[in-house]
Design a protein around this motif. Structure first.
Motif, PDB file in Angstrom:
ATOM      1  N   ASP A  69     -44.073  41.764 -15.700  1.00 29.76           N
ATOM      2  CA  ASP A  69     -44.346  43.303 -16.181  1.00 29.76           C
ATOM      3  C   ASP A  69     -45.432  43.542 -16.778  1.00 29.76           C
ATOM      4  N   ASP A  70     -45.818  44.802 -16.905  1.00 31.00           N
ATOM      5  CA  ASP A  70     -47.070  45.286 -17.678  1.00 31.00           C
ATOM      6  C   ASP A  70     -47.011  44.680 -19.209  1.00 31.00           C
ATOM      7  N   LEU A  71     -45.698  44.706 -19.719  1.00 31.68           N
ATOM      8  CA  LEU A  71     -45.587  44.365 -21.261  1.00 31.68           C
ATOM      9  C   LEU A  71     -46.010  42.840 -21.154  1.00 31.68           C
ATOM     10  N   SER A  72     -45.435  42.154 -20.358  1.00 29.26           N
ATOM     11  CA  SER A  72     -45.576  40.506 -20.586  1.00 29.26           C
ATOM     12  C   SER A  72     -47.160  40.134 -20.329  1.00 29.26           C
ATOM     13  N   THR A  73     -47.688  41.124 -19.244  1.00 28.14           N
ATOM     14  CA  THR A  73     -49.086  40.702 -19.016  1.00 28.14           C
ATOM     15  C   THR A  73     -49.892  40.917 -20.135  1.00 28.14           C
ATOM     16  N   ALA A  74     -49.698  42.006 -20.743  1.00 25.89           N
ATOM     17  CA  ALA A  74     -50.422  42.572 -21.999  1.00 25.89           C
ATOM     18  C   ALA A  74     -50.309  41.611 -23.263  1.00 25.89           C
ATOM     19  N   PHE A  75     -49.117  41.123 -23.338  1.00 28.64           N
ATOM     20  CA  PHE A  75     -48.745  40.195 -24.355  1.00 28.64           C
ATOM     21  C   PHE A  75     -49.480  39.019 -24.204  1.00 28.64           C
ATOM     22  N   ARG A  76     -49.411  38.450 -23.154  1.00 29.50           N
ATOM     23  CA  ARG A  76     -50.232  37.110 -22.616  1.00 29.50           C
ATOM     24  C   ARG A  76     -51.579  37.158 -22.859  1.00 29.50           C
ATOM     25  N   THR A  77     -52.128  38.212 -22.291  1.00 26.25           N
ATOM     26  CA  THR A  77     -53.460  38.536 -22.717  1.00 26.25           C
ATOM     27  C   THR A  77     -54.079  38.566 -24.056  1.00 26.25           C
ATOM     28  N   GLN A  78     -53.311  39.055 -24.989  1.00 28.44           N
ATOM     29  CA  GLN A  78     -53.555  39.108 -26.233  1.00 28.44           C
ATOM     30  C   GLN A  78     -53.266  37.759 -27.084  1.00 28.44           C
ATOM     31  N   TYR A  79     -52.224  37.132 -26.361  1.00 28.31           N
ATOM     32  CA  TYR A  79     -51.981  35.828 -27.089  1.00 28.31           C
ATOM     33  C   TYR A  79     -52.971  34.901 -26.777  1.00 28.31           C
ATOM     34  N   ASN A  80     -53.249  34.761 -25.351  1.00 26.50           N
ATOM     35  CA  ASN A  80     -54.517  33.705 -24.987  1.00 26.50           C
ATOM     36  C   ASN A  80     -55.482  34.126 -25.766  1.00 26.50           C
ATOM     37  N   ALA A  81     -55.903  35.194 -25.927  1.00 24.96           N
ATOM     38  CA  ALA A  81     -57.371  35.518 -26.798  1.00 24.96           C
ATOM     39  C   ALA A  81     -57.223  34.918 -28.216  1.00 24.96           C
ATOM     40  N   SER A  82     -56.045  35.086 -28.754  1.00 24.19           N
ATOM     41  CA  SER A  82     -55.805  34.587 -30.248  1.00 24.19           C
ATOM     42  C   SER A  82     -55.237  33.008 -30.450  1.00 24.19           C
ATOM     43  N   LYS A  83     -54.915  32.545 -29.302  1.00 27.72           N
ATOM     44  CA  LYS A  83     -54.255  31.131 -29.222  1.00 27.72           C
ATOM     45  C   LYS A  83     -55.266  29.785 -29.842  1.00 27.72           C
ATOM     46  N   PRO A  84     -56.528  30.028 -29.712  1.00 27.90           N
ATOM     47  CA  PRO A  84     -57.390  29.140 -30.139  1.00 27.90           C
ATOM     48  C   PRO A  84     -57.425  28.946 -31.608  1.00 27.90           C
ATOM     49  N   GLN A  85     -57.593  30.348 -32.315  1.00 28.86           N
ATOM     50  CA  GLN A  85     -57.781  30.513 -33.796  1.00 28.86           C
ATOM     51  C   GLN A  85     -56.334  30.107 -34.296  1.00 28.86           C
ATOM     52  N   LEU A  86     -55.368  30.527 -33.780  1.00 31.07           N
ATOM     53  CA  LEU A  86     -54.023  30.064 -34.357  1.00 31.07           C
ATOM     54  C   LEU A  86     -53.596  28.507 -34.405  1.00 31.07           C
ATOM     55  N   GLU A  87     -54.187  27.798 -33.063  1.00 32.03           N
ATOM     56  CA  GLU A  87     -54.148  26.523 -33.258  1.00 32.03           C
ATOM     57  C   GLU A  87     -54.742  25.783 -34.131  1.00 32.03           C
ATOM     58  N   GLN A  88     -56.240  26.422 -34.328  1.00 31.63           N
ATOM     59  CA  GLN A  88     -57.073  25.663 -35.385  1.00 31.63           C
ATOM     60  C   GLN A  88     -56.688  25.889 -36.620  1.00 31.63           C
ATOM     61  N   LEU A  89     -55.928  27.066 -37.091  1.00 35.82           N
ATOM     62  CA  LEU A  89     -55.293  27.332 -38.294  1.00 35.82           C
ATOM     63  C   LEU A  89     -53.974  26.448 -38.631  1.00 35.82           C
ATOM     64  N   ALA A  90     -53.191  26.434 -37.629  1.00 33.78           N
ATOM     65  CA  ALA A  90     -52.128  25.255 -37.740  1.00 33.78           C
ATOM     66  C   ALA A  90     -52.488  23.813 -37.881  1.00 33.78           C
ATOM     67  N   ALA A  91     -53.605  23.754 -36.998  1.00 36.71           N
ATOM     68  CA  ALA A  91     -53.930  22.032 -37.106  1.00 36.71           C
ATOM     69  C   ALA A  91     -54.433  21.796 -38.552  1.00 36.71           C
ATOM     70  N   GLY A  92     -55.202  22.633 -39.177  1.00 30.74           N
ATOM     71  CA  GLY A  92     -55.722  22.500 -40.526  1.00 30.74           C
ATOM     72  C   GLY A  92     -54.814  22.857 -41.842  1.00 30.74           C
TER      73      GLY A  92
END
Length: 115
Positions: free
Chosen positions: A59-82
């Motif tokens: 639905d539109d909500l899941s698409t919007a969430f996934r777009t925002q999540y995908n944009a922030s995912k690399p930074q979140l993974e870097q923070l978690a890994a460090g």
């Protein structure tokens, strides 16, 4: 906070720190890093596996969430890994600060005795 009285080279001295409790807290910070690191090592692959099977466009909500999540995912993974290394360094630094603070208090007390 009035610190605990400790013996500084045979005489009383006042520290504005509770060294034992502060050291315990510093160890806890370092331990938190290991816990975070171990958790991320287990959770990271599980999250990646779950992400691979989760669809988008439900639905539109899941698409919007996934777009925002995908944009922030690399930074979140870097923070978690460090996080493990960062918390371990914070704990180590805090222990060094406690030792330095006590040593400086000893030096100051000794200088005052010589006056």
């Amino acid at each position: 906070m009035a610190g605990e009285q400790i013996s500084l080279h045979g005489g009383g001295g006042d520290l504005d720190m509770f060294p034992s409790e502060t050291s315990t807290a510093a160890h806890a910070i370092g331990d938190a890093g290991r816990i975070i690191g171990d958790t991320w090592k287990a959770a990271g692959p599980a999250l990646a596996a779950d992400e691979a099977v989760v669809g988008t466009g439900l639905d539109d909500l899941s698409t919007a969430f996934r777009t925002q999540y995908n944009a922030s995912k690399p930074q979140l993974e870097q923070l978690a890994a460090g996080a493990e290394d960062n918390f371990t360094k914070m704990g180590t630094n805090a222990l060094e600060i406690v030792a330095n603070y006590i040593e400086l208090a000893h030096q100051q007390a000794e200088r005052l005795r010589r006056l």
